[in-house]
Design a protein around this motif. Structure first.
Motif, PDB file in Angstrom:
ATOM      1  N   PRO A  36       0.836  -1.209   0.000  1.00  0.00           N
ATOM      2  CA  PRO A  36       0.000   0.000   0.000  1.00  0.00           C
ATOM      3  C   PRO A  36       0.868   1.254   0.000  1.00  0.00           C
ATOM      4  CG  PRO A  36       0.043  -0.998   2.181  1.00  0.00           C
ATOM      5  CD  PRO A  36       0.796  -1.917   1.272  1.00  0.00           C
ATOM      6  N   MET A  37       0.528   2.207  -0.859  1.00  0.00           N
ATOM      7  CA  MET A  37       1.289   3.450  -0.953  1.00  0.00           C
ATOM      8  C   MET A  37       0.429   4.672  -0.660  1.00  0.00           C
ATOM      9  SD  MET A  37       4.259   2.312  -1.538  1.00  0.00           S
ATOM     10  CE  MET A  37       5.216   3.732  -1.935  1.00  0.00           C
ATOM     11  N   GLY A  38      -0.793   4.693  -1.161  1.00  0.00           N
ATOM     12  CA  GLY A  38      -1.646   5.874  -1.035  1.00  0.00           C
ATOM     13  C   GLY A  38      -2.591   5.778   0.145  1.00  0.00           C
ATOM     14  N   TYR A  39      -2.093   6.131   1.321  1.00  0.00           N
ATOM     15  CA  TYR A  39      -2.947   6.169   2.514  1.00  0.00           C
ATOM     16  C   TYR A  39      -2.375   7.190   3.488  1.00  0.00           C
ATOM     17  CZ  TYR A  39       0.505   3.142   4.839  1.00  0.00           C
ATOM     18  OH  TYR A  39       1.648   2.616   5.373  1.00  0.00           O
ATOM     19  N   ASP A  40      -3.165   7.602   4.457  1.00  0.00           N
ATOM     20  CA  ASP A  40      -2.740   8.606   5.445  1.00  0.00           C
ATOM     21  C   ASP A  40      -1.803   7.941   6.456  1.00  0.00           C
ATOM     22  OD1 ASP A  40      -2.462  10.466   7.487  1.00  0.00           O
ATOM     23  OD2 ASP A  40      -4.566  11.094   7.415  1.00  0.00           O
ATOM     24  N   ARG A  41      -0.514   8.197   6.305  1.00  0.00           N
ATOM     25  CA  ARG A  41       0.494   7.564   7.164  1.00  0.00           C
ATOM     26  C   ARG A  41       0.487   8.092   8.603  1.00  0.00           C
ATOM     27  NH1 ARG A  41       3.848   4.350   4.077  1.00  0.00           N
ATOM     28  NH2 ARG A  41       3.714   4.732   1.852  1.00  0.00           N
ATOM     29  N   ASP A  42      -0.100   9.253   8.800  1.00  0.00           N
ATOM     30  CA  ASP A  42      -0.190   9.793  10.157  1.00  0.00           C
ATOM     31  C   ASP A  42      -1.276   9.083  10.964  1.00  0.00           C
ATOM     32  OD1 ASP A  42       1.857  11.647   9.712  1.00  0.00           O
ATOM     33  OD2 ASP A  42       0.444  13.115   8.893  1.00  0.00           O
ATOM     34  N   LYS A  43      -2.376   8.731  10.308  1.00  0.00           N
ATOM     35  CA  LYS A  43      -3.514   8.124  11.002  1.00  0.00           C
ATOM     36  C   LYS A  43      -3.563   6.600  10.863  1.00  0.00           C
ATOM     37  CE  LYS A  43      -6.481  12.149  10.368  1.00  0.00           C
ATOM     38  NZ  LYS A  43      -7.706  12.662   9.748  1.00  0.00           N
ATOM     39  N   CYS A  44      -2.862   6.054   9.876  1.00  0.00           N
ATOM     40  CA  CYS A  44      -2.990   4.624   9.571  1.00  0.00           C
ATOM     41  C   CYS A  44      -1.634   3.935   9.527  1.00  0.00           C
ATOM     42  CB  CYS A  44      -3.683   4.444   8.218  1.00  0.00           C
ATOM     43  SG  CYS A  44      -5.288   5.256   8.118  1.00  0.00           S
TER      44      CYS A  44
ATOM     45  N   ASP B   9      -7.699   2.969  16.257  1.00  0.00           N
ATOM     46  CA  ASP B   9      -8.673   1.884  16.338  1.00  0.00           C
ATOM     47  C   ASP B   9      -8.294   0.811  15.309  1.00  0.00           C
ATOM     48  OD1 ASP B   9     -10.784   0.179  16.617  1.00  0.00           O
ATOM     49  OD2 ASP B   9     -12.344   1.640  16.094  1.00  0.00           O
ATOM     50  N   PRO B  10      -7.441  -0.153  15.701  1.00  0.00           N
ATOM     51  CA  PRO B  10      -6.954  -1.170  14.761  1.00  0.00           C
ATOM     52  C   PRO B  10      -8.031  -2.086  14.175  1.00  0.00           C
ATOM     53  CG  PRO B  10      -5.672  -1.186  16.798  1.00  0.00           C
ATOM     54  CD  PRO B  10      -6.829  -0.274  17.013  1.00  0.00           C
ATOM     55  N   LEU B  11      -9.260  -1.948  14.598  1.00  0.00           N
ATOM     56  CA  LEU B  11     -10.349  -2.740  14.031  1.00  0.00           C
ATOM     57  C   LEU B  11     -10.942  -2.070  12.790  1.00  0.00           C
ATOM     58  CD1 LEU B  11     -12.125  -3.886  17.321  1.00  0.00           C
ATOM     59  CD2 LEU B  11     -10.493  -5.147  15.908  1.00  0.00           C
ATOM     60  N   LYS B  12     -10.562  -0.812  12.533  1.00  0.00           N
ATOM     61  CA  LYS B  12     -11.085  -0.076  11.385  1.00  0.00           C
ATOM     62  C   LYS B  12     -10.048  -0.029  10.262  1.00  0.00           C
ATOM     63  CE  LYS B  12     -14.240   3.051  13.778  1.00  0.00           C
ATOM     64  NZ  LYS B  12     -14.539   4.464  14.054  1.00  0.00           N
ATOM     65  N   ASN B  13     -10.515  -0.336   9.045  1.00  0.00           N
ATOM     66  CA  ASN B  13      -9.662  -0.255   7.862  1.00  0.00           C
ATOM     67  C   ASN B  13      -9.547   1.189   7.396  1.00  0.00           C
ATOM     68  OD1 ASN B  13      -9.177  -3.002   7.648  1.00  0.00           O
ATOM     69  ND2 ASN B  13     -11.004  -3.343   6.421  1.00  0.00           N
ATOM     70  N   CYS B  14      -8.417   1.515   6.789  1.00  0.00           N
ATOM     71  CA  CYS B  14      -8.202   2.817   6.184  1.00  0.00           C
ATOM     72  C   CYS B  14      -8.373   2.701   4.669  1.00  0.00           C
ATOM     73  CB  CYS B  14      -6.782   3.337   6.475  1.00  0.00           C
ATOM     74  SG  CYS B  14      -6.513   3.709   8.209  1.00  0.00           S
TER      75      CYS B  14
ATOM     76  N   LEU C  91      -4.704  -0.310   8.604  1.00  0.00           N
ATOM     77  CA  LEU C  91      -5.620  -0.104   9.734  1.00  0.00           C
ATOM     78  C   LEU C  91      -5.358   1.229  10.423  1.00  0.00           C
ATOM     79  CD1 LEU C  91      -5.169  -3.668  11.282  1.00  0.00           C
ATOM     80  CD2 LEU C  91      -7.015  -2.907   9.771  1.00  0.00           C
ATOM     81  N   GLU C  92      -6.400   1.748  11.070  1.00  0.00           N
ATOM     82  CA  GLU C  92      -6.239   2.979  11.841  1.00  0.00           C
ATOM     83  C   GLU C  92      -5.341   2.704  13.037  1.00  0.00           C
ATOM     84  OE1 GLU C  92      -9.855   4.856  13.046  1.00  0.00           O
ATOM     85  OE2 GLU C  92     -10.582   5.094  10.974  1.00  0.00           O
ATOM     86  N   LYS C  93      -4.484   3.661  13.379  1.00  0.00           N
ATOM     87  CA  LYS C  93      -3.599   3.498  14.530  1.00  0.00           C
ATOM     88  C   LYS C  93      -4.379   3.563  15.840  1.00  0.00           C
ATOM     89  CE  LYS C  93       0.539   5.379  12.316  1.00  0.00           C
ATOM     90  NZ  LYS C  93       1.520   6.479  12.299  1.00  0.00           N
TER      91      LYS C  93
END
Length: 151
Positions: free
Chosen positions: A113-121, A139-144, A135-137
């Motif tokens: 994966p390259m295109g995702y919010d690295r600060d939040k995920c 809430d690891p149960l939520k996908n980004c 995954l969200e940092k």
């Protein structure tokens, strides 16, 4: 004209990124090493070797070693395992490898994966399935959402 130029830039970037996920291990007996003694015959790498396919029996370090073509030996990977020529296999690191006369070529099979919010995920790698999940940092149960993948 701009659309054509843009297409070439995208294609060049794609090819560059794809090739970045592969590596090559030259075979001991490949043409680039033809003047060096093959390790499989007991010659040191920097020792002079005539370049003939079969050394004369007097040149062998041990008279008990049979002269044979180095190309028949296969390919030795980084772990020291020898693979048959023209064989294919998968590594435990999710790489697809091939043994040829020149050596081993291995390429990553996992899309990164390259295109995702690295600060939040964060990207989490599953070695069993050779896949990433982002995954969200907090809430690891939520996908980004991922907008770009590189293979």
């Amino acid at each position: 004209m701009n659309a054509l130029l843009f297409s070439f830039v995208v294609l060049a970037t794609f090819v560059t990124l794809c090739n970045a996920q592969c590596y090559f291990i030259p075979n001991e007996s490949s043409a680039s090493n033809a003047r060096q003694g093959p390790l499989s015959m007991g010659f040191p790498r920097r020792a002079y070797w005539s370049g003939l396919p079969f050394p004369s029996p007097g040149d062998l370090p041990d008279p008990g070693i049979e002269a044979r073509s180095p190309a028949l030996a296969g390919c030795k990977d980084l772990s020291g395992v020898t693979h048959e020529l023209k064989s294919d296999w998968k590594t435990e690191n999710c790489e697809s490898c091939h043994c040829s006369n020149d050596g081993i070529e291995c390429c990553n099979t996992a899309a990164i994966p390259m295109g995702y919010d690295r600060d939040k995920c964060q990207a989490v790698f599953n070695k069993e399935t050779c896949t990433y999940t982002v995954l969200e940092k907090k809430d690891p149960l939520k996908n980004c959402t991922v907008t770009a993948w590189v293979l």
